[in-house]
Design an enzyme around this catalytic site. Structure first.
Site, PDB file in Angstrom:
ATOM      1  CG  ASP A   1     -39.433   4.408  32.092  1.00 27.38           C
ATOM      2  OD1 ASP A   1     -40.827   4.416  32.360  1.00 27.38           O
ATOM      3  OD2 ASP A   1     -38.787   5.174  32.677  1.00 27.38           O
TER       4      ASP A   1
ATOM      5  CG  ASP B   1     -44.441   5.754  33.105  1.00 24.47           C
ATOM      6  OD1 ASP B   1     -43.499   5.137  32.287  1.00 24.47           O
ATOM      7  OD2 ASP B   1     -44.256   6.280  34.245  1.00 24.47           O
TER       8      ASP B   1
END
Length: 480
Positions: A75, A269
């Site tokens: 992440d 992201d």
């Protein structure tokens, strides 16, 4: 296209002569491939990820002593390394801190909230080894997740999260050194990692073998991309914040003020599935797609994510939809470059419903907290997080191909002379917003107490002592 065919390029690359890459820097933050005794082989890291955009991309790690193997979600939109440390109905196993002789409690609790889901736990320190990563064991901060809500989901095959962003986003505060910072410092690798996510065009809820990808720590692996790498500056080091100058649907420029695209930030992201757009931008994109699409009066439920669009099996929907392009500012600020995704990336196959239909979802959604270049876009590119030079690189991914057709494009340079000098300026960042919110709350509380005192004091003067109690001043119920 069968999954194994999608990896032909990488597989062929693996048969090339092994290049040992030294853990040194050339001054620009890139690894040098000059030392045959070097300790990192980037080809060993190729295909070290499993997963897809719908379920997330994860890497195997060995945590504690003796090592306990867990799959950890990659992440780039958060900064805590956190693992399940208690049973949960949606995960198969967890990190048992009691079984690790090297686990140390840090004596602090931590809670992290994401766009979807949250968890709470305790901070600790332990040893971690990445089997298909840089050689060496590192000692890192670990958040042991004791409870969560909406974080672990049915069908996912990971038991923790690897936040790869900057210390500013670390919780409870930036003193908690993020995982990759620890890797760079302890293993002395260059401060750069790169990410290839190979789920392009695959079913987001397929039960077949995961698509996979590669997380290269310490540099760039040339076999994973083709053509040139285009770089855009990192605007601010918290999220990987970039500056979006323009969006195009097909050949239509949305023609919005560029600050709209960066309201209140634009980030890259890997932990977000879709391409998320600020509400005004999202509405403009849907309108432009509807105008250029061959489909008339398409169900609004498809655009807002509540309905799937289905076609007869074998009938391709791609021809109905335009390409989407995002223009990013180049490192030469007077120029930009364009990353483009074909509809195969944002009109995403789900599963066939009854054997006669192929159904798809819309890979874009509206956002109230900024533009997010998520997996929907990232799957088209090899993305280089060059923290050493404060820039992100994009190149065409070798696995973003379906049926011999490249699903992404990259082009430039283009002049940015017609765009504002700073498209992300004057926008309040999250920490500033919190400070302002708390200040306003404190002022309101103070005014409330003063008003209450003015009401209560005249009455209290008739009282013998004139004492103002906690109850009357609402001290115990003040806003904290």
């Amino acid at each position: 296209v069968p999954f194994n065919l999608k990896f032909n390029v990488s597989a062929e690359g693996a048969s090339a002569p092994v290049r040992r890459v030294a853990l040194m820097s050339d001054g620009n933050g890139l690894s040098l491939a000059s030392d045959p005794t070097g300790t990192v082989n980037f080809l060993d890291m190729v295909q070290n990820l499993e997963g897809d955009s719908g379920r997330g991309y994860y890497i195997e790690m060995s945590i504690g002593t003796p090592g306990q193997k867990l799959n950890i979600l990659v992440d780039t939109g958060s900064s805590n390394f956190a693992v399940a440390a208690a049973q949960h109905p949606f995960i198969t196993h967890y990190f048992n801190t009691a079984l690790s002789s090297t686990y140390q409690l840090a004596g602090r609790t931590v809670a992290v909230r994401y766009t979807q889901g949250n968890w709470e736990g305790e901070l600790g320190i332990d040893r971690v080894l990445i089997p298909n990563g840089p050689n060496g064991t590192i000692v890192v901060n670990i958040a042991a997740i004791m409870s969560s809500d909406g974080f672990f989901l049915p069908g996912v095959n990971w038991q923790g999260i690897l936040g790869l962003a900057y210390p500013t986003l670390a919780r409870p505060d930036s003193s908690v050194e993020p995982f990759f910072n620890s890797v760079v410092q302890q293993l002395r690798i260059p401060n750069i990692f790169s990410l290839q996510m190979c789920g392009a065009g695959l079913s987001a809820s397929s039960t077949a073998d995961p698509a996979g990808g590669s997380l290269i720590m310490g540099g760039i692996e040339p076999t994973l991309y083709q053509g040139s790498v285009w770089y855009t500056p990192i605007v601010e080091e918290w999220y990987y914040q970039v500056e979006v100058l323009k969006l195009e649907v097909g050949d239509q420029n949305l023609d919005l003020d560029c600050r709209e695209y960066n309201m209140d930030k634009a980030i890259v992201d890997s932990g977000t599935t879709l391409l998320r757009l600020p509400v005004n931008v999202f509405n403009a994109v849907v309108e432009a797609i509807t105008r250029s699409s061959l489909i008339q009066e398409f169900s609004s439920g498809f655009w807002d994510g509540t309905k799937l669009a289905c076609w007869m099996k074998g009938e391709s929907p791609w021809r109905f939809f335009p390409k989407l392009s995002i223009y990013l500012r180049a490192t030469n600020s007077s120029q930009s470059f364009r990353i483009t995704i074909l509809p195969q990336l944002y009109i995403q196959p789900i599963t066939d419903v009854d054997g006669t239909l192929d159904c798809f979802r819309f890979g874009l959604s509206s956002s109230s907290n900024g533009l997010v270049i998520g997996a929907t876009v990232m799957e088209g590119f090899y993305v280089i997080f060059d923290r050493a030079q404060k820039r992100l690189g994009f190149a065409l991914s070798n696995c973003a191909v379906s049926g011999g057709v490249a699903l992404s494009e990259i082009a430039g340079p283009f002049s940015a002379a017609d765009v504002a000098a700073n498209c992300s300026g004057g926008i309040l960042k999250e920490p500033i917003m919190w400070v302002i919110s708390y200040t306003l709350m404190a002022i309101c509380a103070l005014v409330l107490i003063i008003l209450l005192l003015l009401l209560v004091l005249p009455c209290r003067r008739r009282n013998y002592s004139g004492e103002i109690t906690d109850e009357s001043s609402l001290v115990r119920h003040r806003i904290k």
